[in-house]
Design an enzyme around this catalytic site. Structure first.
Site, PDB file in Angstrom:
ATOM      1  N   TYR A  63       0.833  -1.217   0.000  1.00 56.50           N
ATOM      2  CA  TYR A  63       0.000   0.000   0.000  1.00 56.50           C
ATOM      3  C   TYR A  63       0.860   1.257   0.000  1.00 56.50           C
ATOM      4  O   TYR A  63       1.768   1.407   0.816  1.00 56.50           O
ATOM      5  CB  TYR A  63      -0.928   0.016   1.231  1.00 56.50           C
ATOM      6  CG  TYR A  63      -1.656   1.348   1.386  1.00 56.50           C
ATOM      7  CD1 TYR A  63      -2.719   1.662   0.532  1.00 56.50           C
ATOM      8  CD2 TYR A  63      -1.246   2.297   2.315  1.00 56.50           C
ATOM      9  CE1 TYR A  63      -3.360   2.874   0.631  1.00 56.50           C
ATOM     10  CE2 TYR A  63      -1.888   3.513   2.420  1.00 56.50           C
ATOM     11  CZ  TYR A  63      -2.940   3.804   1.572  1.00 56.50           C
ATOM     12  OH  TYR A  63      -3.561   5.016   1.661  1.00 56.50           O
ATOM     13  N   HIS A 117      -2.924  16.557  -2.293  1.00 57.32           N
ATOM     14  CA  HIS A 117      -3.429  16.638  -0.928  1.00 57.32           C
ATOM     15  C   HIS A 117      -3.236  18.022  -0.307  1.00 57.32           C
ATOM     16  O   HIS A 117      -3.731  18.276   0.792  1.00 57.32           O
ATOM     17  CB  HIS A 117      -2.755  15.570  -0.061  1.00 57.32           C
ATOM     18  CG  HIS A 117      -3.318  14.191  -0.284  1.00 57.32           C
ATOM     19  ND1 HIS A 117      -3.437  13.633  -1.532  1.00 57.32           N
ATOM     20  CD2 HIS A 117      -3.800  13.255   0.588  1.00 57.32           C
ATOM     21  CE1 HIS A 117      -3.962  12.425  -1.424  1.00 57.32           C
ATOM     22  NE2 HIS A 117      -4.203  12.169  -0.154  1.00 57.32           N
ATOM     23  N   ASN A 122       1.140  11.178   6.338  1.00 54.13           N
ATOM     24  CA  ASN A 122       0.358  10.348   7.268  1.00 54.13           C
ATOM     25  C   ASN A 122       0.878  10.619   8.670  1.00 54.13           C
ATOM     26  O   ASN A 122       2.076  10.527   8.914  1.00 54.13           O
ATOM     27  CB  ASN A 122       0.576   8.868   6.957  1.00 54.13           C
ATOM     28  CG  ASN A 122      -0.571   8.250   6.162  1.00 54.13           C
ATOM     29  OD1 ASN A 122      -0.723   7.046   6.144  1.00 54.13           O
ATOM     30  ND2 ASN A 122      -1.361   9.068   5.506  1.00 54.13           N
ATOM     31  N   TYR A 168     -20.881  28.694  46.405  1.00 54.38           N
ATOM     32  CA  TYR A 168     -20.106  27.539  45.927  1.00 54.38           C
ATOM     33  C   TYR A 168     -18.810  27.936  45.214  1.00 54.38           C
ATOM     34  O   TYR A 168     -17.835  27.193  45.257  1.00 54.38           O
ATOM     35  CB  TYR A 168     -20.943  26.704  44.956  1.00 54.38           C
ATOM     36  CG  TYR A 168     -21.976  25.822  45.607  1.00 54.38           C
ATOM     37  CD1 TYR A 168     -22.187  25.816  46.979  1.00 54.38           C
ATOM     38  CD2 TYR A 168     -22.748  24.970  44.825  1.00 54.38           C
ATOM     39  CE1 TYR A 168     -23.141  25.008  47.570  1.00 54.38           C
ATOM     40  CE2 TYR A 168     -23.705  24.138  45.398  1.00 54.38           C
ATOM     41  CZ  TYR A 168     -23.901  24.161  46.766  1.00 54.38           C
ATOM     42  OH  TYR A 168     -24.849  23.346  47.337  1.00 54.38           O
ATOM     43  N   ARG A 212     -16.589  28.245  48.227  1.00 56.03           N
ATOM     44  CA  ARG A 212     -16.559  27.087  49.120  1.00 56.03           C
ATOM     45  C   ARG A 212     -16.133  25.802  48.408  1.00 56.03           C
ATOM     46  O   ARG A 212     -15.471  24.945  48.987  1.00 56.03           O
ATOM     47  CB  ARG A 212     -17.946  26.898  49.737  1.00 56.03           C
ATOM     48  CG  ARG A 212     -17.951  25.946  50.894  1.00 56.03           C
ATOM     49  CD  ARG A 212     -19.320  25.555  51.423  1.00 56.03           C
ATOM     50  NE  ARG A 212     -20.448  26.344  51.009  1.00 56.03           N
ATOM     51  CZ  ARG A 212     -21.703  25.889  51.005  1.00 56.03           C
ATOM     52  NH1 ARG A 212     -21.955  24.644  51.382  1.00 56.03           N
ATOM     53  NH2 ARG A 212     -22.696  26.657  50.620  1.00 56.03           N
ATOM     54  N   PHE A 228      -2.426   6.272  12.294  1.00 58.20           N
ATOM     55  CA  PHE A 228      -2.639   7.686  11.946  1.00 58.20           C
ATOM     56  C   PHE A 228      -3.965   8.226  12.471  1.00 58.20           C
ATOM     57  O   PHE A 228      -4.237   9.420  12.378  1.00 58.20           O
ATOM     58  CB  PHE A 228      -2.599   7.861  10.421  1.00 58.20           C
ATOM     59  CG  PHE A 228      -3.421   6.840   9.683  1.00 58.20           C
ATOM     60  CD1 PHE A 228      -4.790   6.719   9.910  1.00 58.20           C
ATOM     61  CD2 PHE A 228      -2.829   5.971   8.788  1.00 58.20           C
ATOM     62  CE1 PHE A 228      -5.551   5.773   9.256  1.00 58.20           C
ATOM     63  CE2 PHE A 228      -3.589   5.011   8.116  1.00 58.20           C
ATOM     64  CZ  PHE A 228      -4.950   4.917   8.350  1.00 58.20           C
ATOM     65  N   GLU A 273     -12.476   5.643   4.438  1.00 59.10           N
ATOM     66  CA  GLU A 273     -12.242   6.290   5.734  1.00 59.10           C
ATOM     67  C   GLU A 273     -13.615   6.644   6.310  1.00 59.10           C
ATOM     68  O   GLU A 273     -14.084   7.778   6.208  1.00 59.10           O
ATOM     69  CB  GLU A 273     -11.340   7.511   5.538  1.00 59.10           C
ATOM     70  CG  GLU A 273      -9.961   7.091   5.031  1.00 59.10           C
ATOM     71  CD  GLU A 273      -9.152   8.213   4.413  1.00 59.10           C
ATOM     72  OE1 GLU A 273      -9.507   9.393   4.601  1.00 59.10           O
ATOM     73  OE2 GLU A 273      -8.154   7.907   3.738  1.00 59.10           O
TER      74      GLU A 273
END
Length: 517
Positions: A68, A98, A210, A294, A297, A343, A431
């Protein structure tokens, strides 16, 4: 993109260099390189590791085995075999296709942290790149040559693909970079720095893009600032306790021991140290008030919950500092290449969302004390004036600072919605569950900036109310905090714009001025 140094930045030419030898980094090392410009070197052990993994990749290419991203396409295109003569073109096409990011560029410190984390991951010898790839990344860091990386576009699943592609393009002489205050084409920036672009080989483009390096970079920087802010918020709370003549009893160690929550015990201990030897406490020991609101406290319980959340985040983020998060992974000892999912950003995304929630809680808690500081209260027979001004009516005092805190907290609550539970599938369904970790990182850093401003407002208002308790002295740590506030902001005698005062104190909060008290 702002290319000036942040408050953390200082030229650190004399610092011992950080040597990458395949080890897990520490948060301090990442912040040192990102913020204080500590130089980086590649160690000899890492070079041996890198070369052994590279040899396996070269054997795979020579044998034309199906692996791959080396001899196949990417994502949903992984079923497409790539011809031997196209293996190198594949890597360049990957970076170019990309680099689809949008939005304002990452700031300098985030870019530097991302470059360091990428180099450190590759240096662990399971990515299959050549030594030259890691060396050039380190050279860019040391030359302070910073790729221009658009901040939006990662879904945080197959790594931070779009941001890392923009970063990686500069390594091959494409894209854009900041160098010596100028925005330049990548090739020109490299040439001016005396560096030569890479000629990519098989697997190298994929290894560069990646990985979880952007979300982890943001996480480490946010976490350092979050710890600083938590310490500062406890200081601001102690200041408010004294200004409001609150009881110290809720911070007693015995109360915390019965709950046995670690963060709560640590926060109570910090508050006790800040409040020690208080004249103000002794002055109202006989008052009829039995219990405080609060936000005074329950301070150990609420701050303690934030501490525990930060500890969870620290564990997740620190584990990632020793990780290899690209794909496929090379195991030279076994002669194997394994495809998996390191990844995927889900561990970081979930922790970043928790960090966002914790910081929103911290600021929301502070805003309620700011509201209390505006007074006056039925328990306060010493006549602290409304809105912290000596002449209310003619003057509005610090009235509007609480409005501003409320506006900031409202914005934080909107941003606190978790990103990590929202998956939009990508790559034609390959994905099919993504982390949105970079969205979580961006909103967490935005929340952090807003929370710093809210805590600054509490310091401003708490110090002003303390003026009306004079001549009584507050606890030792509170007196130190008060003196520090006054080095930035004078006492309010009559109305003036509070905005510059808030900005001055917010800068001090970011710089950690109050965190060491």
């Amino acid at each position: 993109m702002k290319n000036h140094m942040t408050h953390h930045h200082q030229t650190n030419l004399r610092s011992a260099p950080l040597v990458l030898n395949g080890q897990a980094l520490t948060p301090a090392e990442v912040c040192g390189v990102a913020r204080r410009l500590v130089p980086v070197q590649l160690g000899p052990e890492a070079e041996v590791r890198i070369q052994r993994a590279r040899a396996l990749i070269e054997r795979i290419v020579a044998e034309d085995r199906k692996v791959y991203g080396v001899t196949t396409g990417f994502g949903h295109l992984s079923r497409v075999r790539i011809k031997h003569e196209q293996v190198l073109d594949l890597q360049y096409n990957l970076l170019r296709s990309h680099a689809a990011g949008l939005g304002e560029p990452l700031d300098e410190e985030t870019t530097r942290a991302m470059m360091l984390l990428l180099a450190a991951s590759l240096a662990r010898g399971h990515s299959g790149v050549r030594v030259e790839v890691v060396r050039l990344l380190i050279d860019l860091l040391n030359a302070r040559l910073h790729p221009i990386v658009p901040s939006r576009g990662s879904v945080g699943a197959s790594g931070d693909l779009a941001p890392l592609a923009h970063l990686a393009l500069v390594l091959v002489g494409e894209g854009e970079a900041w160098y010596r205050g100028r925005r330049l084409p990548g090739a020109q920036a490299l040439a001016e720095a005396g560096l030569r672009p890479l000629r990519l080989e098989a697997k190298e483009g994929l290894a560069l893009i990646n990985g979880t390096h952007l979300m982890e970079a943001s996480a480490i920087l946010a976490l350092e600032d979050a710890w600083t802010l938590l310490q500062t918020a406890e200081v601001a709370c102690a200041l408010s306790v004294e200004a409001l003549m609150g009881s110290h009893v809720p911070f007693d160690e015995r109360i915390q021991r019965l709950r046995n929550q670690r963060g709560q015990q640590e926060s109570a201990g910090h508050l006790r140290r800040l409040l020690a030897n208080s004249e103000i406490k002794r002055s109202h020991e006989d008052c009829p008030r039995v219990q405080d609101p609060y936000t005074l406290r329950c301070a150990p319980q609420v701050f303690g919950a934030v501490r525990d959340a930060l500890e969870y985040c620290r564990a997740v983020f620190e584990h990632e500092l020793g990780a290899v998060t690209d794909n496929p992974l090379i195991f030279p000892d076994e002669g194997e290449v394994l495809t998996g999912g390191n990844f995927h950003g889900q561990p970081l995304a979930l922790a970043l969302d928790v960090l966002a929630l914790a910081l929103t809680q911290l600021a929301s808690f502070a805003e309620r004390r700011i509201y209390l500081l505006m007074g006056p209260h039925d328990w306060d027979d010493q006549g602290a004036p409304l809105f912290l001004t000596p002449e209310p009516g003619l003057n509005s005092g610090l009235m509007l600072t609480q409005y501003v805190a409320a506006a900031l907290v409202n914005e934080m609550k909107v941003l606190a919605h978790p990103a990590s539970i929202d998956s939009l599938p990508t790559s034609a369904g390959t994905e099919d569950f993504v982390s949105m970790g970079v969205t979580a990182a961006h909103k967490t850093r935005r929340i952090l900036a807003l929370a710093q401003q809210v805590v600054a407002i509490e310091l401003l208002c708490g110090a002003q109310l303390l003026e009306f308790r004079r001549p009584l002295r507050a606890g030792e740590g509170v007196e130190q905090a008060f003196a520090l506030v006054r080095t930035y902001v004078p006492k309010l005698e009559r109305d003036r714009p509070p905005a510059p005062d808030i900005e001055q104190l917010a800068r001090a909060v970011r710089e950690g001025v109050f965190a060491q008290l």
